[in-house]
Design a protein around this motif. Structure first.
Motif, PDB file in Angstrom:
ATOM      1  N   ARG A 214       8.255  30.158  11.353  1.00 57.93           N
ATOM      2  CA  ARG A 214       9.459  30.009  10.536  1.00 57.93           C
ATOM      3  C   ARG A 214       9.464  28.735   9.697  1.00 57.93           C
ATOM      4  NH1 ARG A 214      10.771  28.848  15.769  1.00 57.93           N
ATOM      5  NH2 ARG A 214      11.684  26.781  16.187  1.00 57.93           N
ATOM      6  N   LYS A 215       8.624  27.757  10.050  1.00 58.43           N
ATOM      7  CA  LYS A 215       8.591  26.502   9.314  1.00 58.43           C
ATOM      8  C   LYS A 215       7.731  26.581   8.048  1.00 58.43           C
ATOM      9  CE  LYS A 215      11.285  24.020  11.947  1.00 58.43           C
ATOM     10  NZ  LYS A 215      12.543  23.435  11.449  1.00 58.43           N
ATOM     11  N   LEU A 279       9.898  20.535   3.542  1.00 56.00           N
ATOM     12  CA  LEU A 279      10.335  21.480   4.571  1.00 56.00           C
ATOM     13  C   LEU A 279      10.233  22.876   3.968  1.00 56.00           C
ATOM     14  CD1 LEU A 279      11.374  21.828   7.433  1.00 56.00           C
ATOM     15  CD2 LEU A 279      13.705  21.621   6.567  1.00 56.00           C
ATOM     16  N   SER A 281      10.343  26.023   5.009  1.00 56.83           N
ATOM     17  CA  SER A 281      10.734  27.094   5.934  1.00 56.83           C
ATOM     18  C   SER A 281      10.826  28.444   5.243  1.00 56.83           C
ATOM     19  CB  SER A 281      12.076  26.753   6.578  1.00 56.83           C
ATOM     20  OG  SER A 281      12.021  25.522   7.253  1.00 56.83           O
ATOM     21  N   ASP A 287      14.442  34.346  12.520  1.00 57.60           N
ATOM     22  CA  ASP A 287      15.051  33.087  12.106  1.00 57.60           C
ATOM     23  C   ASP A 287      15.191  32.940  10.594  1.00 57.60           C
ATOM     24  OD1 ASP A 287      15.404  31.361  14.543  1.00 57.60           O
ATOM     25  OD2 ASP A 287      13.275  31.823  14.755  1.00 57.60           O
ATOM     26  N   ARG A 288      16.177  32.141  10.220  1.00 60.73           N
ATOM     27  CA  ARG A 288      16.253  31.486   8.921  1.00 60.73           C
ATOM     28  C   ARG A 288      16.851  30.108   9.185  1.00 60.73           C
ATOM     29  NH1 ARG A 288      19.308  34.509   4.263  1.00 60.73           N
ATOM     30  NH2 ARG A 288      17.344  35.659   4.109  1.00 60.73           N
ATOM     31  N   GLU A 289      16.180  29.071   8.694  1.00 65.26           N
ATOM     32  CA  GLU A 289      16.547  27.683   8.993  1.00 65.26           C
ATOM     33  C   GLU A 289      18.042  27.448   8.823  1.00 65.26           C
ATOM     34  OE1 GLU A 289      15.463  24.430  10.526  1.00 65.26           O
ATOM     35  OE2 GLU A 289      13.717  24.972   9.285  1.00 65.26           O
ATOM     36  N   GLY A 292      18.258  22.059   9.052  1.00 63.54           N
ATOM     37  CA  GLY A 292      17.099  21.190   8.878  1.00 63.54           C
ATOM     38  C   GLY A 292      17.527  19.734   8.820  1.00 63.54           C
ATOM     39  N   THR A 307      12.296  21.468  -0.495  1.00 64.16           N
ATOM     40  CA  THR A 307      12.587  22.532   0.459  1.00 64.16           C
ATOM     41  C   THR A 307      12.468  23.883  -0.229  1.00 64.16           C
ATOM     42  OG1 THR A 307      14.952  22.890   0.064  1.00 64.16           O
ATOM     43  CG2 THR A 307      14.362  21.020   1.443  1.00 64.16           C
ATOM     44  N   VAL A 311      16.130  27.185   3.464  1.00 67.89           N
ATOM     45  CA  VAL A 311      16.555  26.038   4.268  1.00 67.89           C
ATOM     46  C   VAL A 311      18.056  25.852   4.088  1.00 67.89           C
ATOM     47  CG1 VAL A 311      16.365  23.535   4.560  1.00 67.89           C
ATOM     48  CG2 VAL A 311      14.309  24.912   4.167  1.00 67.89           C
ATOM     49  N   GLU A 330      11.154  30.623  -1.228  1.00 70.25           N
ATOM     50  CA  GLU A 330      10.359  30.678  -0.001  1.00 70.25           C
ATOM     51  C   GLU A 330       9.101  31.521  -0.197  1.00 70.25           C
ATOM     52  OE1 GLU A 330      11.650  33.153   3.338  1.00 70.25           O
ATOM     53  OE2 GLU A 330      13.418  33.715   2.195  1.00 70.25           O
TER      54      GLU A 330
END
Length: 385
Positions: A214-215, A279, A281, A287-289, A292, A307, A311, A330
């Motif tokens: 997820r990161k 970051l 993500s 998951d979804r951040e 953070g 990001t 995030v 993303e």
């Protein structure tokens, strides 16, 4: 004898002097929540219940936990049921004679329904605290939307991590937006505001987080590999299940350094030596951040952040593209590479964005968080009446 004032004014004066009695239920007590707990404890009579046994596998069990603080912890027997932490005795503690309201974080597959149903059965106003802005798509979670949405709708009030979470609960479950209060996430700023970023020497790009899918580490490594001539080092702080794969890929590029776990007290210095924090993500089935918090830490240190739009700190309005950092789509390694290149090759740009970041993050503090909790609690109590 002086005449009494209007009854309405007297009631108002009484309300202003009331210290609410609150049961606050969370997974376990970590260092980054300590100041929030203490701020709430100054304003209300709060009993904190942490239902996990604090031996969870989280940052390989190296995450700092709160050992002491100016808040009251209530210890009850904890159990494990099918691998899930549960504190069943808590249901008996929730009484309107003891508490004016209960606040429960969304976590805990068993504890959430236990606390929700107990508060409903015993007529104690229920406040839900949530950072979810994407419902997981695992087999188990495909069965849970009706229950989760029912909790959203019937909660007396909701405290959301940010505007992105508020939009999610309003749009997904049809929640009345007037009962959703936004508590933007905060960290203790002092360790980070005390450092100044180093603008000299070779540029360093920093990642801090768990080595988990997820990161988005695969996309970060891909972005860095697409910049073979970039005069920078990529430093990866953290650990997790993907460590063998990350180590293999890092060995292919001498500019990539694996630092392993770094204690929290050393993180300000690590940020200060960095040109930017990344970051990257991504959204996964689970998951979804939610936010953070390392983003807040970097911004307090005057370090610009890159990001993805997955995030929470970006979707929630802290990171603003082109103002105090960059926000990219993303799973888009090319856009990630472009943003990193801009900050590495233009130190003046990094300085300008970092200085702005330091200003912008100041409004995300624990007092503002506690204000949102107080307002949500009062809303839930008023709704019950």
């Amino acid at each position: 004898m002086a005449p009494l004032g209007p009854p309405e004014a007297n009631r108002c004066d009484i309300l202003l002097t009331v210290r609410r009695r609150i049961a606050f239920i969370d997974y376990f007590a970590t260092h980054y929540r300590r100041r929030l707990y203490e701020e709430l404890a100054q304003r209300m009579e709060v009993d904190f219940y942490f239902f996990a046994d604090e031996r969870e596998r989280y940052w390989n069990r190296k995450i700092p936990l709160v050992e002491a603080g100016e808040f009251r912890r209530v210890e009850l027997r904890r159990y494990r049921v099918a691998g899930e932490a549960v504190m069943p005795g808590l249901a008996l503690e929730l009484s309107p004679r003891r508490y004016d309201a209960v606040v429960k974080s969304l976590n805990g597959k068993l504890m959430l329904p236990v606390v929700y149903l107990a508060s409903r059965a015993r007529d104690v106003p229920f406040v839900l605290w949530t950072g979810m802005w994407h419902h997981p798509r695992t087999t188990f979670h495909r069965l849970t939307p009706p229950l989760t949405e029912q909790i959203y709708r019937s909660s007396g009030a909701i405290v959301a991590y940010g505007e992105h979470v508020k939009r999610f609960v309003v749009d997904t479950a049809g929640v009345d937006p007037s009962k959703v209060y936004v508590a933007g996430q905060a960290v203790e700023p002092e360790p980070f505001t005390s450092v100044r970023p180093s603008r000299n020497g070779s540029a360093e790009v920093l990642f801090v987080g768990q080595f988990e899918e997820r990161k988005g580490l695969a996309h970060l490594l891909g972005a860095f590999a697409a910049l073979p001539e970039l005069p920078a080092k990529l430093r990866l702080i953290g650990n997790g299940t993907l460590e063998p794969e990350v180590s293999r890929r890092a060995a292919e590029d001498a500019r990539v350094e694996l630092c392993g776990y770094v204690p929290q007290e050393r993180l300000p210095a690590e940020l200060a030596r960095s040109r930017c924090l990344v970051l990257p993500s991504i959204t996964t089935e689970l998951d979804r951040e939610p936010w953070g918090l390392v983003v807040n830490e970097a911004m307090h240190a005057g370090v610009p952040v890159v990001t993805t739009d997955a995030v929470g700190a970006a979707a929630g309005g802290l990171v603003e593209d082109g103002r105090n950092g960059f926000v990219v789509p993303e799973r888009d390694a090319w856009s990630l590479a472009v943003a990193i290149r801009r900050l590495v090759e233009d130190p003046a740009l990094a300085t300008r964005l970092g200085d702005q970041a330091r200003q912008d993050v100041q409004r995300f503090d624990h007092r503002a968080m506690a204000d949102a909790f107080e307002a949500a609690i009062e809303h839930a109590i008023a709704a019950r009446r």
